[in-house]
Design a protein around this motif. Structure first.
Motif, PDB file in Angstrom:
ATOM      1  N   HIS A 240       1.296  10.778   1.249  1.00 28.87           N
ATOM      2  CA  HIS A 240       0.672   9.458   1.407  1.00 28.87           C
ATOM      3  C   HIS A 240       0.972   8.757   2.716  1.00 28.87           C
ATOM      4  CE1 HIS A 240      -1.201   5.711   0.258  1.00 28.87           C
ATOM      5  NE2 HIS A 240      -0.052   5.042   0.287  1.00 28.87           N
ATOM      6  N   LEU A 241       2.192   8.833   3.205  1.00 30.11           N
ATOM      7  CA  LEU A 241       2.581   8.028   4.361  1.00 30.11           C
ATOM      8  C   LEU A 241       2.146   8.632   5.692  1.00 30.11           C
ATOM      9  CD1 LEU A 241       6.175   6.931   3.294  1.00 30.11           C
ATOM     10  CD2 LEU A 241       4.006   5.758   2.936  1.00 30.11           C
ATOM     11  N   HIS A 242       1.749   9.897   5.682  1.00 35.88           N
ATOM     12  CA  HIS A 242       1.316  10.584   6.899  1.00 35.88           C
ATOM     13  C   HIS A 242       2.429  10.636   7.950  1.00 35.88           C
ATOM     14  CE1 HIS A 242      -3.202  11.062   6.263  1.00 35.88           C
ATOM     15  NE2 HIS A 242      -2.758  10.481   5.153  1.00 35.88           N
ATOM     16  N   VAL A 243       3.671  10.683   7.471  1.00 38.48           N
ATOM     17  CA  VAL A 243       4.817  10.943   8.349  1.00 38.48           C
ATOM     18  C   VAL A 243       5.728  11.938   7.634  1.00 38.48           C
ATOM     19  CG1 VAL A 243       4.791   8.693   9.500  1.00 38.48           C
ATOM     20  CG2 VAL A 243       6.148   8.990   7.433  1.00 38.48           C
ATOM     21  N   HIS A 244       6.488  12.682   8.415  1.00 37.53           N
ATOM     22  CA  HIS A 244       7.464  13.607   7.849  1.00 37.53           C
ATOM     23  C   HIS A 244       8.847  12.989   7.974  1.00 37.53           C
ATOM     24  CE1 HIS A 244      10.219  17.240   8.364  1.00 37.53           C
ATOM     25  NE2 HIS A 244       9.966  17.109   7.076  1.00 37.53           N
ATOM     26  N   HIS A 245       9.524  12.877   6.820  1.00 33.35           N
ATOM     27  CA  HIS A 245      10.847  12.255   6.811  1.00 33.35           C
ATOM     28  C   HIS A 245      11.627  12.791   5.625  1.00 33.35           C
ATOM     29  CE1 HIS A 245      13.926   9.259   7.520  1.00 33.35           C
ATOM     30  NE2 HIS A 245      13.779   8.739   6.307  1.00 33.35           N
ATOM     31  N   GLN A 246      12.930  12.951   5.807  1.00 35.37           N
ATOM     32  CA  GLN A 246      13.799  13.378   4.713  1.00 35.37           C
ATOM     33  C   GLN A 246      15.049  12.514   4.685  1.00 35.37           C
ATOM     34  OE1 GLN A 246      12.881  17.941   5.832  1.00 35.37           O
ATOM     35  NE2 GLN A 246      14.461  17.711   4.269  1.00 35.37           N
TER      36      GLN A 246
ATOM     37  N   TYR B 225      15.111  13.362  -0.860  1.00 39.38           N
ATOM     38  CA  TYR B 225      13.806  12.711  -0.839  1.00 39.38           C
ATOM     39  C   TYR B 225      13.045  13.230   0.376  1.00 39.38           C
ATOM     40  CZ  TYR B 225      15.218   9.401  -4.468  1.00 39.38           C
ATOM     41  OH  TYR B 225      15.607   8.832  -5.658  1.00 39.38           O
ATOM     42  N   ALA B 226      11.860  13.757   0.146  1.00 38.43           N
ATOM     43  CA  ALA B 226      11.066  14.344   1.227  1.00 38.43           C
ATOM     44  C   ALA B 226       9.697  13.691   1.276  1.00 38.43           C
ATOM     45  CB  ALA B 226      10.918  15.851   1.016  1.00 38.43           C
ATOM     46  N   TRP B 227       9.318  13.231   2.452  1.00 40.90           N
ATOM     47  CA  TRP B 227       7.955  12.764   2.693  1.00 40.90           C
ATOM     48  C   TRP B 227       7.239  13.872   3.451  1.00 40.90           C
ATOM     49  CZ3 TRP B 227       9.148   7.253   5.119  1.00 40.90           C
ATOM     50  CH2 TRP B 227       9.792   6.469   4.160  1.00 40.90           C
ATOM     51  N   ALA B 228       6.237  14.439   2.830  1.00 41.44           N
ATOM     52  CA  ALA B 228       5.549  15.574   3.443  1.00 41.44           C
ATOM     53  C   ALA B 228       4.638  15.110   4.569  1.00 41.44           C
ATOM     54  CB  ALA B 228       4.718  16.300   2.387  1.00 41.44           C
ATOM     55  N   PRO B 229       4.555  15.906   5.623  1.00 38.62           N
ATOM     56  CA  PRO B 229       3.588  15.588   6.673  1.00 38.62           C
ATOM     57  C   PRO B 229       2.170  15.796   6.149  1.00 38.62           C
ATOM     58  CG  PRO B 229       4.499  17.767   7.034  1.00 38.62           C
ATOM     59  CD  PRO B 229       5.253  17.175   5.871  1.00 38.62           C
ATOM     60  N   PRO B 230       1.204  15.133   6.731  1.00 38.64           N
ATOM     61  CA  PRO B 230      -0.185  15.331   6.301  1.00 38.64           C
ATOM     62  C   PRO B 230      -0.760  16.613   6.883  1.00 38.64           C
ATOM     63  CG  PRO B 230      -0.143  13.853   8.164  1.00 38.64           C
ATOM     64  CD  PRO B 230       1.303  14.152   7.831  1.00 38.64           C
ATOM     65  N   LEU B 231      -1.818  17.085   6.272  1.00 42.01           N
ATOM     66  CA  LEU B 231      -2.587  18.190   6.829  1.00 42.01           C
ATOM     67  C   LEU B 231      -3.734  17.689   7.705  1.00 42.01           C
ATOM     68  CD1 LEU B 231      -2.679  20.357   3.620  1.00 42.01           C
ATOM     69  CD2 LEU B 231      -1.813  21.148   5.836  1.00 42.01           C
ATOM     70  N   SER B 232      -3.909  16.396   7.770  1.00 45.14           N
ATOM     71  CA  SER B 232      -5.119  15.825   8.362  1.00 45.14           C
ATOM     72  C   SER B 232      -4.856  15.056   9.655  1.00 45.14           C
ATOM     73  CB  SER B 232      -5.796  14.914   7.337  1.00 45.14           C
ATOM     74  OG  SER B 232      -4.851  13.992   6.786  1.00 45.14           O
TER      75      SER B 232
ATOM     76  N   TYR C 156       0.805  -1.219   0.000  1.00 44.88           N
ATOM     77  CA  TYR C 156       0.000   0.000   0.000  1.00 44.88           C
ATOM     78  C   TYR C 156       0.839   1.270   0.000  1.00 44.88           C
ATOM     79  CZ  TYR C 156      -3.543   3.311   1.809  1.00 44.88           C
ATOM     80  OH  TYR C 156      -4.396   4.375   1.987  1.00 44.88           O
ATOM     81  N   TRP C 157       2.113   1.179   0.421  1.00 47.76           N
ATOM     82  CA  TRP C 157       2.849   2.380   0.792  1.00 47.76           C
ATOM     83  C   TRP C 157       3.590   3.078  -0.337  1.00 47.76           C
ATOM     84  CZ3 TRP C 157       0.665   3.801   4.899  1.00 47.76           C
ATOM     85  CH2 TRP C 157       0.326   2.906   5.909  1.00 47.76           C
ATOM     86  N   SER C 158       3.907   2.383  -1.424  1.00 45.75           N
ATOM     87  CA  SER C 158       4.726   3.010  -2.458  1.00 45.75           C
ATOM     88  C   SER C 158       4.261   2.599  -3.849  1.00 45.75           C
ATOM     89  CB  SER C 158       6.204   2.642  -2.255  1.00 45.75           C
ATOM     90  OG  SER C 158       6.389   1.240  -2.354  1.00 45.75           O
ATOM     91  N   VAL C 159       4.918   3.161  -4.867  1.00 45.86           N
ATOM     92  CA  VAL C 159       4.612   2.843  -6.255  1.00 45.86           C
ATOM     93  C   VAL C 159       4.842   1.347  -6.492  1.00 45.86           C
ATOM     94  CG1 VAL C 159       5.402   3.187  -8.640  1.00 45.86           C
ATOM     95  CG2 VAL C 159       5.154   5.157  -7.097  1.00 45.86           C
ATOM     96  N   PRO C 160       3.930   0.664  -7.181  1.00 47.35           N
ATOM     97  CA  PRO C 160       4.150  -0.759  -7.469  1.00 47.35           C
ATOM     98  C   PRO C 160       5.497  -0.985  -8.147  1.00 47.35           C
ATOM     99  CG  PRO C 160       1.923  -0.123  -8.102  1.00 47.35           C
ATOM    100  CD  PRO C 160       2.647   1.144  -7.733  1.00 47.35           C
ATOM    101  N   PRO C 161       6.235  -2.006  -7.734  1.00 48.50           N
ATOM    102  CA  PRO C 161       7.562  -2.229  -8.324  1.00 48.50           C
ATOM    103  C   PRO C 161       7.548  -2.302  -9.849  1.00 48.50           C
ATOM    104  CG  PRO C 161       7.249  -3.641  -6.415  1.00 48.50           C
ATOM    105  CD  PRO C 161       5.934  -2.972  -6.668  1.00 48.50           C
ATOM    106  N   HIS C 162       6.507  -2.923 -10.415  1.00 50.50           N
ATOM    107  CA  HIS C 162       6.455  -3.043 -11.871  1.00 50.50           C
ATOM    108  C   HIS C 162       6.038  -1.738 -12.543  1.00 50.50           C
ATOM    109  CE1 HIS C 162       2.380  -3.970 -10.451  1.00 50.50           C
ATOM    110  NE2 HIS C 162       1.925  -3.632 -11.640  1.00 50.50           N
ATOM    111  N   GLY C 163       5.706  -0.714 -11.763  1.00 46.85           N
ATOM    112  CA  GLY C 163       5.360   0.577 -12.324  1.00 46.85           C
ATOM    113  C   GLY C 163       6.488   1.595 -12.279  1.00 46.85           C
TER     114      GLY C 163
END
Length: 274
Positions: A197-203, A211-218, A170-177
């Motif tokens: 998508h991940l609802h966590v903030h990480h760089q 590579y930046a994972w944006a925090p959610p607004l929700s 569920y967490w990332s782009v399908p490997p074959h994509g």
């Protein structure tokens, strides 16, 4: 120096007033900041995959920001691969609904010295005609970048661990994509890959690429629901200052931001688990 605001995972719906306060706090925080572009990196709506009114509200509130908007779809906006979302598979009707309110779902914006590329991760690996069209778009965007640096935005991260990770979840782009992304991921000018998508903030840094994972607004998700995922469980947004050859990332988390766990508000959003 161009500046981009990334908003992610707002999960807006007219059936409740959840999360709108967080969006308003971010808007107030950037009021005095000259923005060149706002990127909404998916899940702008609570259930736009099935509800037109959710996308309509999300479009109105995201367009209230004082800069052009590049909106990218998330799984809750257009569905996703049937392997991960069998009840809401990506299809033409869902994409058409998103496009009516928020545009193509992929796009290219050239800023001084930079090329910003936004992609639709929910079509990746599905075999839908839009996947082939987007692959052509990716190749053309990379080939035409010239000496510009590239900032890539998506809803799902390309990978959570390594680009070659074969896990299809569920967490990332399908490997074959992922193969279609190679013209951008391997481009010498790539400097930023930003997702939500991940609802966590990480760089993290891989060579010259941030590579930046944006925090959610929700909302955030309990740690036991995301085993092994690094990052901070907080709400907010990301501001990017595009320098000549690197990206400066600023976390926006103004006072008053709410960060409920999904378990606390599930009955008002997605109902009981399972």
């Amino acid at each position: 120096m161009p500046t981009i605001l990334q908003l992610s995972d707002a999960h807006l719906s007219p059936r409740n007033d959840l999360f709108r306060g967080n969006l308003a706090r971010i808007r107030a925080a950037v009021e005095a900041t000259p923005l060149d572009l706002v990127v909404a990196s998916g899940d702008v709506s609570l259930d736009g995959a099935d509800r037109d009114e959710d996308l309509a509200l999300a479009a109105a509130l995201h367009r209230a920001f004082p800069a052009p908007l590049l909106a990218l779809p998330g799984n809750h906006d257009v569905g996703s691969h049937p392997h991960t979302m069998p009840k809401q598979p990506f299809d033409s009707a869902r994409l058409d609904r998103f496009q009516t309110h928020l545009g193509q779902g992929r796009g290219l914006v050239d800023l001084p010295g930079w090329r910003v590329v936004g992609l639709n991760t929910e079509v990746m690996g599905t075999g839908h005609a839009e996947e082939a069209a987007q692959a052509e778009f990716i190749a053309e965007a990379a080939a035409g970048a010239g000496t510009r640096r590239i900032a890539l935005f998506l809803h799902k991260p390309v990978f959570v661990t390594e680009r070659e990770d074969p896990t299809f979840d569920y967490w990332s782009v399908p490997p074959h994509g992922r193969a279609a992304l190679a013209p951008l991921l391997d481009h010498p000018g790539l400097r930023l890959v930003a997702s939500g998508h991940l609802h966590v903030h990480h760089q993290m840094q891989r060579g010259q690429v941030a590579y930046a994972w944006a925090p959610p607004l929700s909302f955030v998700v309990e740690a036991e629901g995301q085993p092994g995922l690094p990052g901070e469980r907080r709400t907010g947004a990301l501001l990017y200052h595009l320098h000549e050859d690197h990206v400066e990332t600023v976390l926006l988390a103004p006072d008053g931001m709410e960060a409920p766990f999904i378990s606390q508000i599930r009955h008002l959003t997605y109902g009981a688990p399972g």
